[in-house]
Design a protein around this motif. Structure first.
Motif, PDB file in Angstrom:
ATOM      1  N   PHE B  35       0.685  -1.047  -0.043  1.00 34.71           N
ATOM      2  CA  PHE B  35      -0.107   0.079   0.019  1.00 34.71           C
ATOM      3  C   PHE B  35       0.922   1.302   0.048  1.00 34.71           C
ATOM      4  O   PHE B  35       1.859   1.158   0.548  1.00 34.71           O
ATOM      5  CB  PHE B  35      -0.864  -0.019   1.333  1.00 34.71           C
ATOM      6  CG  PHE B  35      -1.537  -1.258   1.565  1.00 34.71           C
ATOM      7  CD1 PHE B  35      -0.886  -2.295   2.138  1.00 34.71           C
ATOM      8  CD2 PHE B  35      -2.915  -1.056   1.491  1.00 34.71           C
ATOM      9  CE1 PHE B  35      -1.960  -3.470   2.484  1.00 34.71           C
ATOM     10  CE2 PHE B  35      -3.666  -2.312   1.751  1.00 34.71           C
ATOM     11  CZ  PHE B  35      -3.178  -3.371   2.345  1.00 34.71           C
ATOM     12  N   TYR B  37       0.259   5.270   0.977  1.00 34.76           N
ATOM     13  CA  TYR B  37      -0.655   6.382   1.938  1.00 34.76           C
ATOM     14  C   TYR B  37       0.212   7.643   1.902  1.00 34.76           C
ATOM     15  O   TYR B  37       1.188   7.889   1.870  1.00 34.76           O
ATOM     16  CB  TYR B  37      -0.834   6.117   3.255  1.00 34.76           C
ATOM     17  CG  TYR B  37      -1.653   4.705   3.361  1.00 34.76           C
ATOM     18  CD1 TYR B  37      -1.065   3.619   3.781  1.00 34.76           C
ATOM     19  CD2 TYR B  37      -3.173   4.830   3.644  1.00 34.76           C
ATOM     20  CE1 TYR B  37      -1.798   2.586   3.790  1.00 34.76           C
ATOM     21  CE2 TYR B  37      -3.898   3.657   3.809  1.00 34.76           C
ATOM     22  CZ  TYR B  37      -3.168   2.461   4.014  1.00 34.76           C
ATOM     23  OH  TYR B  37      -3.951   1.344   4.192  1.00 34.76           O
ATOM     24  N   MET B  45      -4.247  10.423   7.336  1.00 38.08           N
ATOM     25  CA  MET B  45      -3.685   9.527   6.406  1.00 38.08           C
ATOM     26  C   MET B  45      -4.827   9.143   5.174  1.00 38.08           C
ATOM     27  O   MET B  45      -5.738   8.890   5.467  1.00 38.08           O
ATOM     28  CB  MET B  45      -3.424   7.937   6.995  1.00 38.08           C
ATOM     29  CG  MET B  45      -2.435   7.991   8.163  1.00 38.08           C
ATOM     30  SD  MET B  45      -0.868   8.226   7.329  1.00 38.08           S
ATOM     31  CE  MET B  45      -0.675   6.559   6.775  1.00 38.08           C
ATOM     32  N   PHE B  47      -5.368   6.805   1.799  1.00 37.96           N
ATOM     33  CA  PHE B  47      -5.129   5.694   0.919  1.00 37.96           C
ATOM     34  C   PHE B  47      -4.798   6.110  -0.446  1.00 37.96           C
ATOM     35  O   PHE B  47      -5.737   6.745  -1.108  1.00 37.96           O
ATOM     36  CB  PHE B  47      -6.158   4.723   0.943  1.00 37.96           C
ATOM     37  CG  PHE B  47      -5.977   3.690   0.001  1.00 37.96           C
ATOM     38  CD1 PHE B  47      -6.911   3.694  -1.052  1.00 37.96           C
ATOM     39  CD2 PHE B  47      -5.190   2.648   0.280  1.00 37.96           C
ATOM     40  CE1 PHE B  47      -6.750   2.555  -2.061  1.00 37.96           C
ATOM     41  CE2 PHE B  47      -5.153   1.455  -0.665  1.00 37.96           C
ATOM     42  CZ  PHE B  47      -5.909   1.750  -1.823  1.00 37.96           C
ATOM     43  N   TYR B  50      -3.099   0.452  -3.981  1.00 37.79           N
ATOM     44  CA  TYR B  50      -2.841  -0.964  -3.457  1.00 37.79           C
ATOM     45  C   TYR B  50      -2.234  -1.871  -4.469  1.00 37.79           C
ATOM     46  O   TYR B  50      -2.727  -1.859  -5.695  1.00 37.79           O
ATOM     47  CB  TYR B  50      -4.052  -1.519  -2.983  1.00 37.79           C
ATOM     48  CG  TYR B  50      -4.001  -3.076  -2.420  1.00 37.79           C
ATOM     49  CD1 TYR B  50      -4.474  -4.022  -3.522  1.00 37.79           C
ATOM     50  CD2 TYR B  50      -3.485  -3.521  -1.469  1.00 37.79           C
ATOM     51  CE1 TYR B  50      -4.361  -5.166  -3.210  1.00 37.79           C
ATOM     52  CE2 TYR B  50      -3.423  -4.880  -1.130  1.00 37.79           C
ATOM     53  CZ  TYR B  50      -3.767  -5.730  -1.893  1.00 37.79           C
ATOM     54  OH  TYR B  50      -3.785  -7.167  -1.694  1.00 37.79           O
ATOM     55  N   PHE B  91       3.892   7.286   2.874  1.00 39.32           N
ATOM     56  CA  PHE B  91       4.093   6.153   3.374  1.00 39.32           C
ATOM     57  C   PHE B  91       3.976   4.601   2.638  1.00 39.32           C
ATOM     58  O   PHE B  91       2.802   4.571   2.067  1.00 39.32           O
ATOM     59  CB  PHE B  91       3.469   5.782   4.658  1.00 39.32           C
ATOM     60  CG  PHE B  91       3.818   6.697   5.879  1.00 39.32           C
ATOM     61  CD1 PHE B  91       2.989   8.051   6.037  1.00 39.32           C
ATOM     62  CD2 PHE B  91       4.806   6.720   6.788  1.00 39.32           C
ATOM     63  CE1 PHE B  91       3.474   8.840   6.769  1.00 39.32           C
ATOM     64  CE2 PHE B  91       5.263   7.498   7.709  1.00 39.32           C
ATOM     65  CZ  PHE B  91       4.268   8.749   7.902  1.00 39.32           C
ATOM     66  N   ARG B  95       0.992  -5.538   4.206  1.00 40.45           N
ATOM     67  CA  ARG B  95       0.415  -6.673   5.011  1.00 40.45           C
ATOM     68  C   ARG B  95       0.749  -7.758   4.515  1.00 40.45           C
ATOM     69  O   ARG B  95       0.579  -8.472   3.427  1.00 40.45           O
ATOM     70  CB  ARG B  95      -1.130  -6.468   4.904  1.00 40.45           C
ATOM     71  CG  ARG B  95      -2.044  -7.288   5.591  1.00 40.45           C
ATOM     72  CD  ARG B  95      -3.444  -7.178   5.163  1.00 40.45           C
ATOM     73  NE  ARG B  95      -4.151  -6.221   5.859  1.00 40.45           N
ATOM     74  CZ  ARG B  95      -4.946  -6.128   6.616  1.00 40.45           C
ATOM     75  NH1 ARG B  95      -5.204  -7.230   7.312  1.00 40.45           N
ATOM     76  NH2 ARG B  95      -5.658  -4.815   6.925  1.00 40.45           N
ATOM     77  N   VAL B 105       0.732  -5.827   9.711  1.00 43.42           N
ATOM     78  CA  VAL B 105       0.770  -4.762   8.822  1.00 43.42           C
ATOM     79  C   VAL B 105       1.945  -3.936   9.443  1.00 43.42           C
ATOM     80  O   VAL B 105       2.014  -3.473  10.469  1.00 43.42           O
ATOM     81  CB  VAL B 105      -0.533  -3.920   9.021  1.00 43.42           C
ATOM     82  CG1 VAL B 105      -0.377  -2.519   8.347  1.00 43.42           C
ATOM     83  CG2 VAL B 105      -1.598  -4.701   8.687  1.00 43.42           C
ATOM     84  N   PHE B 107       4.532  -0.331   8.362  1.00 40.17           N
ATOM     85  CA  PHE B 107       4.855   0.713   7.540  1.00 40.17           C
ATOM     86  C   PHE B 107       6.514   1.166   7.585  1.00 40.17           C
ATOM     87  O   PHE B 107       7.113   0.993   8.298  1.00 40.17           O
ATOM     88  CB  PHE B 107       3.976   1.973   8.280  1.00 40.17           C
ATOM     89  CG  PHE B 107       2.726   1.933   8.183  1.00 40.17           C
ATOM     90  CD1 PHE B 107       1.615   1.167   8.735  1.00 40.17           C
ATOM     91  CD2 PHE B 107       2.068   2.859   7.230  1.00 40.17           C
ATOM     92  CE1 PHE B 107       0.513   1.087   8.643  1.00 40.17           C
ATOM     93  CE2 PHE B 107       0.850   2.854   6.895  1.00 40.17           C
ATOM     94  CZ  PHE B 107      -0.128   2.010   7.532  1.00 40.17           C
TER      95      PHE B 107
END
Lengths: 113, 117
Positions: B35, B37, B45, B47, B50, B91, B95, B105, B107
């Protein structure tokens, strides 16, 4: 559609106290995740709830707990607060059909003194 | 061991130019998701995009595309035609889907992007 809401937005607590943060997901979203963001550690995953069950859990001590209610609203609780718990706590929700697409709330800024 | 690496703590780009934000990851699980962000100074944050580990095509969402190179374990974000509103922290996250335990998950540390007029 209303977005993810988090209350309160700002909170100041004293070491040793406990705190409860609330998150209301987007209507129809049943998955809620919690994250902690600090300048030193960055973004860290706390836990994820789906249909009132904790589905995933990060590496945090047992002082951090959460729950989800039947209406998908979620709360997270931190007991015996420490100075290092000062952080931005972010909540995110997602739906079954787009489980990878998380929508974040504005966060709760917790300061522990 | 750091699982998500973003080697560019800060970047500058001229408005209307394209920019690539780097992300490399480390996992031994065959099933995972990547992902990106965006976090503006307001803190919320957002999204962006993906990519699933089994997706054959690189993900695209408007001006955002993800350059997924599975063998190199990289998932770079490409922003085309940068706008002033793109100035933010970005970021990269992953996952993991291990079979025997919880999803994890993770980051990355983030990249601060500044768009110059």
């Amino acid at each position: 559609k209303a977005g993810v809401t988090q209350t309160p937005r700002y909170l100041i607590k004293t070491r040793g106290q406990q705190v409860t943060l609330s998150c209301s997901p987007i209507s129809g979203h049943r998955s809620v995740s919690w994250y902690q963001q600090t300048p030193g550690q960055g973004l860290q995953f706390l836990f994820e709830y789906f249909s009132e069950t904790q589905r995933n859990k990060g590496n945090f001590p047992g002082r951090f707990s959460g729950r989800q209610f039947s209406n998908s609203r979620s709360e997270m609780n931190v007991s015996t607060l420490e100075l290092g718990d000062s952080a931005l706590y972010l909540c995110a929700s997602s739906s079954l059909s787009t489980v990878h697409e998380q929508y974040f709330g504005p966060g709760t800024r917790l300061t522990v003194t | 061991a750091q699982k998500i690496t973003q080697t560019q703590p800060g970047m500058f780009v001229q408005e209307k130019e394209a920019v690539t934000l780097d992300c490399t990851y480390d996992t031994s699980d065959p099933s995972y998701g990547l992902f990106w962000y965006k976090q503006p100074s307001s803190g919320e944050m957002i999204f962006l995009i993906y990519q699933g580990s089994y997706d054959q095509q690189n993900a695209t969402e408007g001006r955002y595309s993800l350059n997924f190179q599975k063998a190199r374990k990289s998932a770079n974000l490409v922003i085309s035609a940068s706008q002033l509103g793109d100035s933010a922290m970005y970021f990269c996250a992953m996952r993991e889907r291990p079979k025997t335990s919880y999803d994890k998950v993770i980051f990355g540390p983030g990249t601060s992007l500044s768009v110059i007029p």
